[in-house]
Design a protein around this motif. Structure first.
Motif, PDB file in Angstrom:
ATOM      1  N   VAL A 224       0.865  -1.172   0.000  1.00  0.00           N
ATOM      2  CA  VAL A 224       0.000   0.000   0.000  1.00  0.00           C
ATOM      3  C   VAL A 224       0.906   1.228   0.000  1.00  0.00           C
ATOM      4  CG1 VAL A 224      -1.801   1.268   1.204  1.00  0.00           C
ATOM      5  CG2 VAL A 224      -1.803  -1.233   1.240  1.00  0.00           C
ATOM      6  N   ALA A 225       0.790   2.040  -1.031  1.00  0.00           N
ATOM      7  CA  ALA A 225       1.562   3.276  -1.132  1.00  0.00           C
ATOM      8  C   ALA A 225       0.801   4.389  -0.439  1.00  0.00           C
ATOM      9  CB  ALA A 225       1.819   3.633  -2.599  1.00  0.00           C
ATOM     10  N   VAL A 226       1.445   5.030   0.537  1.00  0.00           N
ATOM     11  CA  VAL A 226       0.811   6.058   1.360  1.00  0.00           C
ATOM     12  C   VAL A 226       1.646   7.328   1.256  1.00  0.00           C
ATOM     13  CG1 VAL A 226      -0.035   6.661   3.658  1.00  0.00           C
ATOM     14  CG2 VAL A 226       0.039   4.259   2.939  1.00  0.00           C
ATOM     15  N   ALA A 242      -0.427  -3.297  14.401  1.00  0.00           N
ATOM     16  CA  ALA A 242      -0.060  -4.620  13.884  1.00  0.00           C
ATOM     17  C   ALA A 242       0.468  -5.511  15.006  1.00  0.00           C
ATOM     18  CB  ALA A 242       0.978  -4.478  12.784  1.00  0.00           C
ATOM     19  N   ARG A 243       1.264  -4.919  15.924  1.00  0.00           N
ATOM     20  CA  ARG A 243       1.754  -5.722  17.046  1.00  0.00           C
ATOM     21  C   ARG A 243       0.624  -6.123  17.980  1.00  0.00           C
ATOM     22  NH1 ARG A 243       5.983  -1.860  16.917  1.00  0.00           N
ATOM     23  NH2 ARG A 243       4.940  -0.686  18.597  1.00  0.00           N
ATOM     24  N   GLY A 244      -0.333  -5.196  18.180  1.00  0.00           N
ATOM     25  CA  GLY A 244      -1.462  -5.534  19.051  1.00  0.00           C
ATOM     26  C   GLY A 244      -2.343  -6.613  18.463  1.00  0.00           C
ATOM     27  N   ALA A 245      -2.530  -6.601  17.153  1.00  0.00           N
ATOM     28  CA  ALA A 245      -3.368  -7.618  16.501  1.00  0.00           C
ATOM     29  C   ALA A 245      -2.572  -8.843  16.086  1.00  0.00           C
ATOM     30  CB  ALA A 245      -4.040  -7.011  15.263  1.00  0.00           C
ATOM     31  N   GLN A 246      -1.263  -8.836  16.387  1.00  0.00           N
ATOM     32  CA  GLN A 246      -0.379  -9.952  16.047  1.00  0.00           C
ATOM     33  C   GLN A 246      -0.447 -10.289  14.548  1.00  0.00           C
ATOM     34  OE1 GLN A 246      -1.288 -13.246  18.628  1.00  0.00           O
ATOM     35  NE2 GLN A 246      -0.398 -12.258  20.446  1.00  0.00           N
ATOM     36  N   ARG A 247      -0.368  -9.229  13.757  1.00  0.00           N
ATOM     37  CA  ARG A 247      -0.331  -9.386  12.297  1.00  0.00           C
ATOM     38  C   ARG A 247       1.060  -9.014  11.784  1.00  0.00           C
ATOM     39  NH1 ARG A 247      -3.224  -6.076   9.280  1.00  0.00           N
ATOM     40  NH2 ARG A 247      -3.623  -4.505  10.896  1.00  0.00           N
ATOM     41  N   SER A 248       1.453  -9.674  10.671  1.00  0.00           N
ATOM     42  CA  SER A 248       2.773  -9.417  10.070  1.00  0.00           C
ATOM     43  C   SER A 248       2.645  -8.260   9.091  1.00  0.00           C
ATOM     44  CB  SER A 248       3.295 -10.671   9.358  1.00  0.00           C
ATOM     45  OG  SER A 248       4.529 -10.393   8.729  1.00  0.00           O
ATOM     46  N   SER A 260       5.606   2.834   2.441  1.00  0.00           N
ATOM     47  CA  SER A 260       5.203   1.596   1.782  1.00  0.00           C
ATOM     48  C   SER A 260       4.840   0.609   2.876  1.00  0.00           C
ATOM     49  CB  SER A 260       6.331   1.039   0.907  1.00  0.00           C
ATOM     50  OG  SER A 260       6.572   1.884  -0.202  1.00  0.00           O
ATOM     51  N   VAL A 261       3.595   0.138   2.849  1.00  0.00           N
ATOM     52  CA  VAL A 261       3.077  -0.751   3.885  1.00  0.00           C
ATOM     53  C   VAL A 261       2.865  -2.126   3.255  1.00  0.00           C
ATOM     54  CG1 VAL A 261       1.295  -1.127   5.618  1.00  0.00           C
ATOM     55  CG2 VAL A 261       1.948   1.204   4.998  1.00  0.00           C
ATOM     56  N   TYR A 262       3.615  -3.128   3.732  1.00  0.00           N
ATOM     57  CA  TYR A 262       3.514  -4.497   3.226  1.00  0.00           C
ATOM     58  C   TYR A 262       2.694  -5.328   4.219  1.00  0.00           C
ATOM     59  CZ  TYR A 262       7.362  -3.217   0.124  1.00  0.00           C
ATOM     60  OH  TYR A 262       8.147  -2.605  -0.821  1.00  0.00           O
ATOM     61  N   ALA A 267      -7.890  -0.421   2.924  1.00  0.00           N
ATOM     62  CA  ALA A 267      -8.967  -0.230   3.897  1.00  0.00           C
ATOM     63  C   ALA A 267      -8.420  -0.156   5.319  1.00  0.00           C
ATOM     64  CB  ALA A 267      -9.981  -1.362   3.767  1.00  0.00           C
ATOM     65  N   ASP A 268      -7.522  -1.067   5.689  1.00  0.00           N
ATOM     66  CA  ASP A 268      -6.967  -1.065   7.045  1.00  0.00           C
ATOM     67  C   ASP A 268      -6.160   0.197   7.311  1.00  0.00           C
ATOM     68  OD1 ASP A 268      -8.129  -3.517   7.435  1.00  0.00           O
ATOM     69  OD2 ASP A 268      -6.312  -4.660   6.953  1.00  0.00           O
ATOM     70  N   VAL A 269      -5.319   0.599   6.359  1.00  0.00           N
ATOM     71  CA  VAL A 269      -4.507   1.807   6.545  1.00  0.00           C
ATOM     72  C   VAL A 269      -5.399   3.036   6.635  1.00  0.00           C
ATOM     73  CG1 VAL A 269      -2.700   3.249   5.525  1.00  0.00           C
ATOM     74  CG2 VAL A 269      -2.512   0.767   5.413  1.00  0.00           C
ATOM     75  N   GLY A 270      -6.435   3.107   5.779  1.00  0.00           N
ATOM     76  CA  GLY A 270      -7.343   4.250   5.819  1.00  0.00           C
ATOM     77  C   GLY A 270      -8.124   4.338   7.115  1.00  0.00           C
ATOM     78  N   GLU A 271      -8.571   3.200   7.639  1.00  0.00           N
ATOM     79  CA  GLU A 271      -9.294   3.221   8.912  1.00  0.00           C
ATOM     80  C   GLU A 271      -8.388   3.664  10.054  1.00  0.00           C
ATOM     81  OE1 GLU A 271     -10.934  -0.621   9.451  1.00  0.00           O
ATOM     82  OE2 GLU A 271     -12.373  -0.429   7.810  1.00  0.00           O
ATOM     83  N   THR A 272      -7.161   3.208  10.078  1.00  0.00           N
ATOM     84  CA  THR A 272      -6.226   3.634  11.130  1.00  0.00           C
ATOM     85  C   THR A 272      -5.983   5.132  11.054  1.00  0.00           C
ATOM     86  OG1 THR A 272      -5.161   1.470  11.096  1.00  0.00           O
ATOM     87  CG2 THR A 272      -3.916   3.286  12.048  1.00  0.00           C
ATOM     88  N   ALA A 273      -5.768   5.666   9.858  1.00  0.00           N
ATOM     89  CA  ALA A 273      -5.546   7.104   9.718  1.00  0.00           C
ATOM     90  C   ALA A 273      -6.783   7.898  10.133  1.00  0.00           C
ATOM     91  CB  ALA A 273      -5.155   7.423   8.273  1.00  0.00           C
ATOM     92  N   PHE A 274      -7.968   7.398   9.806  1.00  0.00           N
ATOM     93  CA  PHE A 274      -9.198   8.115  10.149  1.00  0.00           C
ATOM     94  C   PHE A 274      -9.427   8.138  11.663  1.00  0.00           C
ATOM     95  CE2 PHE A 274     -13.804   8.026  10.973  1.00  0.00           C
ATOM     96  CZ  PHE A 274     -14.169   9.239  10.397  1.00  0.00           C
ATOM     97  N   ARG A 275      -9.195   7.001  12.323  1.00  0.00           N
ATOM     98  CA  ARG A 275      -9.429   6.931  13.764  1.00  0.00           C
ATOM     99  C   ARG A 275      -8.531   7.880  14.532  1.00  0.00           C
ATOM    100  NH1 ARG A 275      -9.604   1.292  12.941  1.00  0.00           N
ATOM    101  NH2 ARG A 275      -7.473   1.128  13.762  1.00  0.00           N
ATOM    102  N   HIS A 276      -7.315   8.101  14.060  1.00  0.00           N
ATOM    103  CA  HIS A 276      -6.369   8.937  14.788  1.00  0.00           C
ATOM    104  C   HIS A 276      -6.220  10.323  14.180  1.00  0.00           C
ATOM    105  CE1 HIS A 276      -5.243   4.792  15.929  1.00  0.00           C
ATOM    106  NE2 HIS A 276      -4.848   5.345  17.093  1.00  0.00           N
TER     107      HIS A 276
END
Length: 635
Positions: A224-226, A242-248, A260-262, A267-276
């Motif tokens: 994901v290019a941000v 990612a560490r809290g959800a134990q995702r790689s 660059s988010v691998y 959707a996940d990156v956008g939701e995180t940015a919106f929440r904060h």
């Protein structure tokens, strides 16, 4: 179709093999990319396939090794590096020159110029072309003989994104007509987007041979290019979640405000940015480069040198006549077969195979293991139309015309100065040959033009660009000697006429009278100028340098003539009087039109120190040229 079996290069001192046991296929109607980082062995593999360097292995181009193809340029179009044409030659002139070498009409040059988009630059000189235009010209040179197969080394190197899209459009158009395309690249994304099949090399070994879709899915990591003005804060938030959800999830700072988010999604990156409350300027799914675990997904594992490996068998002749005779090759399983749209005018027909072997021949080592056959580089072939090629080479640039103009000016000025000082024989006055100079300007100019005939070939090897040399063939030598002779004769006659006219204008008719022995003087003059031209051609062909060719021309009067004079000095007990008559008696030939006189005049010219030295030098240079030619063929 290209079939490659067991390509292995010869290791250099202290370094491993650049290519080790590489085998793959490149099918007709497909674009195949040979992918690898710089130094992975891509160019070495191509040079082994094209039999340009020593090694082991065998490569079939539509069922035949390249040295078994009658006209390789009409079967395989090659682009290795930049176009090595003369920088002063125009785009159109360079392609017309190659038309004569390939044996095709000059209209083909205009056709490929239009096809590659160089119509507006056809009169531009090669030295002024940009990188992108040079790659277009290289592709035009490869397409000029209308080959079935294209082998291109880094064709998109240094091109912009727009030019790269145009390049792959051209390659796909050639593949859609039934052609075979094999190219190298170091960009995984370019290979995934532009090729049908991707063959991956790492440290000279084959690590994957996949369809482009499988390659993109298994060996390229989606990302994901941000782009955000608060990129550091967003990177920390994504890593924390990612560490809290134990995702790689891997977040990489690309510099500035880019991330660059691998292992995540838009959707996940956008939701995180919106929440904060993080402002985001760009959010897009892309295909990134090869990840650190990409090399674990292998289609064909690497094999060490001492381990046996099963090689794929070459297709049988029956299969070739059925699936690949048209010239399409076998299509991978599960993919639709393309209909052949090839026409006889687009691609020349190739005779069908007779008695094709079931697979590549192998050699047995002392321990019983099998090795692929050795690859022996062969010299390039002579141009199919050597005389036409040489005429276009000589007239395509202004060097010859400038040299001739300089010779005329220098010769006329020298003649005027010699006439002013006096005490100069009329023959030397008309030839503008002072006693202080070893040769007259016309002879030096003819020798320089003769040396340029071969010197420019080695400096700008348009005939054999991939080999970096020029073929030493007797047909090409005969064409160069013929053109050099015609040029020398025109220069000799023009110089005499120009000198006589200038002397008449400045000093009157007294200095322009025809000598009584004009026939022998003319023969000596023409023999001297033509001999210098031949010496330049032969010496440049032997020593591969224009400077060496001109040095050989100067060595004749400086070194060889004094040597001949020392040999001929002193009284002679016997003479060769009556030589033509005795020769006629031996050969029992009746000389027509008083041939005895001409033969006697030629013998007297050769018997002179300059004539004997020139004859001796030309004989030695010709023997050296023939020796190098035979030696190259034996090798």
């Amino acid at each position: 179709m290209i079939q490659v079996f067991g390509l292995t290069s010869i290791p250099r001192k202290g370094s491993p093999c650049a290519v080790v046991d590489v085998s793959f296929d490149a099918h007709s109607g497909r674009v195949t990319a040979l992918l690898g980082a710089p130094g992975a062995g891509k160019t070495t593999a191509l040079r082994l396939m094209l039999e340009l360097q020593q090694g082991r292995g065998i490569t079939y181009f539509r069922g035949r090794p390249l040295h078994r193809v009658a006209h390789p340029a009409r079967e395989v179009g090659v682009l290795l590096g930049d176009v090595p044409g003369h920088p002063a030659r125009t785009v159109r002139g360079h392609l017309r020159l190659l038309c004569a070498a390939a044996g095709v009409g000059v209209r083909r040059a205009d056709e490929v110029i239009e096809a590659v988009g160089l119509a507006a630059l056809r009169d531009e000189r090669l030295g002024t072309l940009s990188r992108g235009m040079d790659r277009r010209l290289g592709l035009a040179c490869a397409l000029l003989p209308d080959p079935h197969t294209l082998v291109l080394d880094e064709p998109a190197d240094g091109l912009s994104a727009r030019e790269t899209r145009w390049l792959y459009g051209m390659l796909h158009a050639h593949a859609d007509q039934g052609g075979t395309i094999l190219l190298t690249t170091s960009d995984p994304k370019e290979a995934a987007r532009g090729a049908h099949r991707v063959v991956t090399l790492e440290q000279g070994r084959l690590v994957a041979d996949q369809a482009a879709d499988d390659f993109a899915r298994t060996r390229l990591r989606p990302r994901v290019a941000v782009r955000s003005p608060h990129a550091p804060r967003l990177a920390a938030l994504l890593s924390k979640e990612a560490r809290g959800a134990q995702r790689s999830v891997e977040v990489v700072r690309e510099g500035g405000n880019r991330l660059s988010v691998y292992g995540s999604s838009c959707a996940d990156v956008g939701e995180t940015a919106f929440r904060h409350g993080v402002l985001v300027h760009q959010l897009a799914d892309e295909v990134g480069d090869m990840g650190p675990g990409a090399t674990d997904t292998l289609v064909r594992p690497p094999v060490a040198l001492d381990e046996p490996q099963a090689r794929p068998e070459a297709p049988r002749a029956d299969a070739d006549r059925g699936a690949d005779a048209a010239p399409h090759g076998p299509v991978p399983v599960g993919e639709p077969r393309r209909a052949s749209v090839e026409t006889p005018s687009a691609h020349p027909a190739v005779p069908s195979l007779q008695g094709r072997a079931e697979g590549p021949a192998v050699a047995q080592t002392d321990d019983g293991s099998s090795l692929p056959p050795p690859i022996s580089p062969r010299p390039a072939r002579s141009p199919l139309r050597p005389l036409r090629y040489e005429i276009r080479r000589a007239t395509g640039i202004g060097t010859g015309f400038l040299t001739a103009a300089a010779v005329l000016v220098v010769s006329a000025l020298t003649a005027v100065l010699l006439a002013r000082t006096g005490h100069t024989p009329q023959a030397r006055l008309l030839a503008a040959w002072p006693r202080q100079l070893p040769l007259p300007p016309a002879a030096l100019g003819a020798g320089l033009l003769g040396a340029l005939a071969f010197g420019d070939e080695f400096r700008h090897p348009a005939l054999a660009a991939d080999r970096g040399t020029v073929p030493r063939r007797l047909g090409l030598l005969a064409a160069k000697l013929f053109v050099a002779t015609a040029t020398a004769l025109m220069l000799a006659f023009t110089t005499l006429g120009c000198d006589a006219e200038v002397l008449y204008i400045v000093y009157g008719r007294e200095l322009t009278r025809v000598p009584a022995d004009w026939l022998s003087l003319s023969a000596s003059w023409l023999g001297l100028v033509v001999g210098c031209a031949w010496a330049g051609v032969l010496a440049a062909g032997v020593f591969r340098s224009t400077t060496a060719g001109l040095a050989a021309v100067l060595a004749v009067p400086v070194a060889v003539v004094p040597l001949v004079q020392k040999v001929l000095v002193g009284s002679s007990v016997r003479t060769a009087a009556g030589f033509p008559l005795r020769l006629r008696e031996v050969l029992m030939v009746q000389w027509p039109f008083g041939g005895e006189r001409y033969l006697s005049a030629a013998a007297r010219v050769i018997a002179q120190p300059v004539g004997g030295a020139m004859t001796l030098s030309l004989t030695a240079l010709l023997c050296a040229y023939l020796l190098t030619t035979v030696r190259a063929r034996v090798r």
